[in-house]
Write a protein that holds these residues in place. Structure first.
Motif, short mmCIF file in Angstrom:
data_model
loop_
_atom_site.label_atom_id
_atom_site.label_comp_id
_atom_site.label_asym_id
_atom_site.label_seq_id
_atom_site.Cartn_x
_atom_site.Cartn_y
_atom_site.Cartn_z
N ALA A 4 74.36 -46.81 31.46
CA ALA A 4 73.76 -45.87 30.46
C ALA A 4 73.95 -46.25 29.16
CB ALA A 4 74.41 -44.48 30.92
N GLU A 5 72.88 -46.10 28.36
CA GLU A 5 73.05 -46.21 26.95
C GLU A 5 72.44 -44.90 26.30
OE1 GLU A 5 70.98 -50.22 26.32
OE2 GLU A 5 70.00 -49.05 27.46
N LEU A 6 73.37 -44.73 24.81
CA LEU A 6 73.05 -43.55 24.05
C LEU A 6 72.36 -44.05 22.64
CD1 LEU A 6 76.22 -41.59 24.08
CD2 LEU A 6 74.33 -40.90 24.94
N THR A 7 71.61 -43.17 22.05
CA THR A 7 71.09 -43.37 20.75
C THR A 7 72.25 -42.86 19.70
OG1 THR A 7 69.88 -41.33 20.69
CG2 THR A 7 68.65 -43.28 21.15
N CYS A 8 72.27 -43.55 18.72
CA CYS A 8 73.01 -43.06 17.56
C CYS A 8 72.39 -41.92 16.81
CB CYS A 8 73.51 -44.04 16.89
SG CYS A 8 74.59 -43.57 15.42
N SER A 9 72.71 -40.79 17.24
CA SER A 9 72.24 -39.54 16.80
C SER A 9 73.04 -38.35 16.93
CB SER A 9 70.91 -39.29 17.38
OG SER A 9 70.38 -37.80 17.08
N CYS A 10 72.93 -37.20 15.94
CA CYS A 10 73.70 -36.01 16.40
C CYS A 10 73.39 -35.30 17.71
CB CYS A 10 73.29 -35.10 15.01
SG CYS A 10 71.56 -34.35 14.82
N GLU A 11 72.28 -35.59 18.13
CA GLU A 11 71.79 -35.37 19.41
C GLU A 11 71.27 -36.40 20.42
OE1 GLU A 11 71.80 -32.03 21.05
OE2 GLU A 11 72.49 -31.18 19.64
N PRO A 12 72.23 -37.34 20.77
CA PRO A 12 71.82 -38.54 21.15
C PRO A 12 70.96 -38.29 22.31
CG PRO A 12 74.18 -38.12 21.76
CD PRO A 12 73.69 -36.90 20.62
N ASP A 13 70.17 -39.30 22.75
CA ASP A 13 69.41 -39.45 23.86
C ASP A 13 69.91 -40.38 24.91
OD1 ASP A 13 67.51 -37.37 23.14
OD2 ASP A 13 66.11 -39.07 22.34
N LEU A 14 69.85 -40.21 26.26
CA LEU A 14 70.55 -41.16 27.29
C LEU A 14 69.35 -41.70 27.94
CD1 LEU A 14 73.43 -41.62 28.74
CD2 LEU A 14 72.56 -39.54 30.14
N ARG A 15 69.56 -42.97 28.20
CA ARG A 15 68.70 -43.72 29.46
C ARG A 15 69.77 -44.42 30.30
NH1 ARG A 15 65.69 -47.92 25.23
NH2 ARG A 15 67.65 -49.36 25.02
N VAL A 16 69.24 -44.46 31.67
CA VAL A 16 69.98 -44.94 32.66
C VAL A 16 69.27 -46.06 33.27
CG1 VAL A 16 71.06 -44.65 34.98
CG2 VAL A 16 71.22 -42.82 32.92
N ASP A 17 69.79 -47.10 33.54
CA ASP A 17 68.83 -48.28 33.96
C ASP A 17 67.75 -48.57 33.27
OD1 ASP A 17 70.84 -48.61 35.96
OD2 ASP A 17 69.78 -47.26 37.44
N GLY A 18 67.75 -48.35 31.62
CA GLY A 18 66.79 -48.75 31.06
C GLY A 18 65.75 -47.57 30.94
N LEU A 19 65.83 -46.46 31.55
CA LEU A 19 64.81 -45.36 31.64
C LEU A 19 65.36 -44.40 30.99
CD1 LEU A 19 63.80 -45.86 35.44
CD2 LEU A 19 62.40 -46.70 33.64
N PRO A 20 64.48 -43.41 30.47
CA PRO A 20 65.07 -42.17 29.69
C PRO A 20 65.37 -41.23 30.73
CG PRO A 20 62.76 -42.87 28.90
CD PRO A 20 63.00 -43.81 30.21
#
Length: 83
Positions: free
Chosen positions: A21-37
């Protein structure tokens, strides 16, 4: 902290624990798993807001970085805390 996690939230935590998983740098970070939102961004926001997941690296606003579990996130999955 969230007292009861949904099955989806637990699956998101397991994906973070597995390094998928990856997160965006934000006060409300979005998450993607295996490159998908992630299909449940409000749950991802809650996991970050409640201190269960965080960004691994400091990056610019809106940029993606690897997600990691906090000690509370490890505890929610029944895993030992990091040393």
């Amino acid at each position: 902290m969230i007292t009861e996690l949904s099955g989806r939230a637990l699956a998101m935590l397991r994906a973070v624990a597995a390094g998928r998983a990856e997160l965006t740098c934000s006060c409300e970070p979005d998450l993607r798993v295996d490159g998908l939102p992630c299909c449940d961004q409000p749950a991802a926001h809650a996991l970050a807001r409640d201190g269960l997941i965080r960004a691994h690296d400091a990056v610019g606003a809106g940029q993606w970085t690897r997600a990691e579990l906090t000690d509370d996130g490890l505890l929610a999955l029944g895993l030992p805390r990091a040393c």
